[in-house]
Design a protein around this motif. Structure first.
Motif, PDB file in Angstrom:
ATOM      1  N   THR A  31      -8.353  10.114  -8.336  1.00 18.29           N
ATOM      2  CA  THR A  31      -7.658   9.135  -7.513  1.00 18.29           C
ATOM      3  C   THR A  31      -7.807   9.501  -6.056  1.00 18.29           C
ATOM      4  OG1 THR A  31      -5.613  10.365  -7.675  1.00 18.29           O
ATOM      5  CG2 THR A  31      -5.913   8.571  -9.241  1.00 18.29           C
ATOM      6  N   GLU A  50      -8.108   0.121  -7.584  1.00 18.72           N
ATOM      7  CA  GLU A  50      -6.798  -0.375  -7.999  1.00 18.72           C
ATOM      8  C   GLU A  50      -6.765  -0.457  -9.516  1.00 18.72           C
ATOM      9  OE1 GLU A  50      -4.595  -4.573  -7.629  1.00 18.72           O
ATOM     10  OE2 GLU A  50      -5.257  -3.700  -5.740  1.00 18.72           O
ATOM     11  N   GLY A  51      -5.654  -0.079 -10.122  1.00 14.18           N
ATOM     12  CA  GLY A  51      -5.510  -0.166 -11.559  1.00 14.18           C
ATOM     13  C   GLY A  51      -6.024   1.055 -12.300  1.00 14.18           C
ATOM     14  N   THR A  87      -6.307   5.306 -13.111  1.00 13.33           N
ATOM     15  CA  THR A  87      -5.273   6.288 -13.397  1.00 13.33           C
ATOM     16  C   THR A  87      -4.702   6.824 -12.093  1.00 13.33           C
ATOM     17  OG1 THR A  87      -6.343   6.892 -15.462  1.00 13.33           O
ATOM     18  CG2 THR A  87      -4.801   8.489 -14.530  1.00 13.33           C
ATOM     19  N   LEU A  88      -3.397   6.945 -12.062  1.00 12.32           N
ATOM     20  CA  LEU A  88      -2.690   7.449 -10.883  1.00 12.32           C
ATOM     21  C   LEU A  88      -1.686   8.486 -11.344  1.00 12.32           C
ATOM     22  CD1 LEU A  88      -1.903   6.971  -7.786  1.00 12.32           C
ATOM     23  CD2 LEU A  88      -0.064   5.590  -8.731  1.00 12.32           C
ATOM     24  N   ARG A 141       0.360   6.831 -14.214  1.00  3.30           N
ATOM     25  CA  ARG A 141       0.042   5.458 -14.618  1.00  3.30           C
ATOM     26  C   ARG A 141      -1.366   5.494 -15.188  1.00  3.30           C
ATOM     27  NH1 ARG A 141      -0.883   2.091  -9.863  1.00  3.30           N
ATOM     28  NH2 ARG A 141      -3.041   2.642 -10.237  1.00  3.30           N
ATOM     29  N   LEU A 199       2.789   2.236  -4.706  1.00  7.96           N
ATOM     30  CA  LEU A 199       1.879   3.199  -5.325  1.00  7.96           C
ATOM     31  C   LEU A 199       1.941   3.096  -6.852  1.00  7.96           C
ATOM     32  CD1 LEU A 199       2.512   6.361  -3.119  1.00  7.96           C
ATOM     33  CD2 LEU A 199       0.352   5.116  -3.308  1.00  7.96           C
ATOM     34  N   GLY A 231       0.454  -0.175  -8.166  1.00  7.49           N
ATOM     35  CA  GLY A 231      -0.945  -0.333  -7.817  1.00  7.49           C
ATOM     36  C   GLY A 231      -1.245  -1.329  -6.716  1.00  7.49           C
ATOM     37  N   THR A 232      -0.223  -1.735  -5.969  1.00  6.80           N
ATOM     38  CA  THR A 232      -0.472  -2.677  -4.865  1.00  6.80           C
ATOM     39  C   THR A 232      -0.707  -1.969  -3.538  1.00  6.80           C
ATOM     40  OG1 THR A 232       1.909  -2.921  -4.485  1.00  6.80           O
ATOM     41  CG2 THR A 232       0.850  -4.528  -5.964  1.00  6.80           C
ATOM     42  N   ALA A 257      -2.439   1.689  -1.839  1.00  5.74           N
ATOM     43  CA  ALA A 257      -3.211   2.924  -1.997  1.00  5.74           C
ATOM     44  C   ALA A 257      -2.624   3.966  -1.051  1.00  5.74           C
ATOM     45  CB  ALA A 257      -4.673   2.679  -1.660  1.00  5.74           C
TER      46      ALA A 257
END
Length: 155
Positions: free
Chosen positions: A5, A11-12, A14-15, A81, A116, A119-120, A122
């Motif tokens: 990351t 976007e979308g 793994t976080l 996530r 965060l 996912g909207t 970064a």
């Protein structure tokens, strides 16, 4: 192949975030640099958050273990996530203590943190981000010493 990351993560993807009660991003990034944990630390109104650069299975837990050892007197929360699902756990002293309902994290979370997590936003969109990547031991130690002096003056 390791998921990541880094600053340009899609976007979308793994976080993994480690939520702390550290007041500023700089000292958190410095501590992570000394522990060899690759993060981008960002300030939020509820404490600095470490956005993990390495998110392959098991790596966020390693980061949470290291960060919770560094901050042994206070718990931290690891939020991952992956595949659209949030999983959260509380860590203390290098050990996972218990799971936390992700909905509780979103309820009343500051906009930066909520963005965060869903996912909207970064990490590169946030102000005051400090990376542990590339911080030398010398620079990290100076950052921590400076933060400690500032904290003593504030008392």
């Amino acid at each position: 192949m390791s998921e990541s990351t880094g600053p340009g993560a899609p976007e979308g993807g793994t976080l993994a975030l480690v939520l702390t009660q550290v007041a500023e991003a700089g000292p958190l990034a410095a501590a992570c640099a000394l522990a060899k944990v690759e993060v981008d630390a960002a300030p939020t109104p509820v404490g600095a958050v470490a956005v993990c650069r390495r998110t392959a299975r098991g790596e966020p837990e390693q980061a949470a273990e290291a960060i919770s050892r560094l901050l042994s007197n206070t718990p931290v929360l690891l939020v991952v996530r992956r595949d659209g699902a949030l999983v959260a756990s509380r860590w203390r002293g290098g050990t996972a203590a218990d799971e936390v309902a992700p909905g509780l994290l979103l309820d009343g979370a500051p906009p930066e943190l909520e963005g965060l997590l869903v996912g909207t936003v970064a990490v590169t969109d946030l102000d005051g981000v400090v990376s542990s990547v590339g911080l030398s031991r010398w620079r990290a130690t100076r950052m921590l010493a400076s933060a400690a002096r500032a904290a003593r003056r504030a008392r």
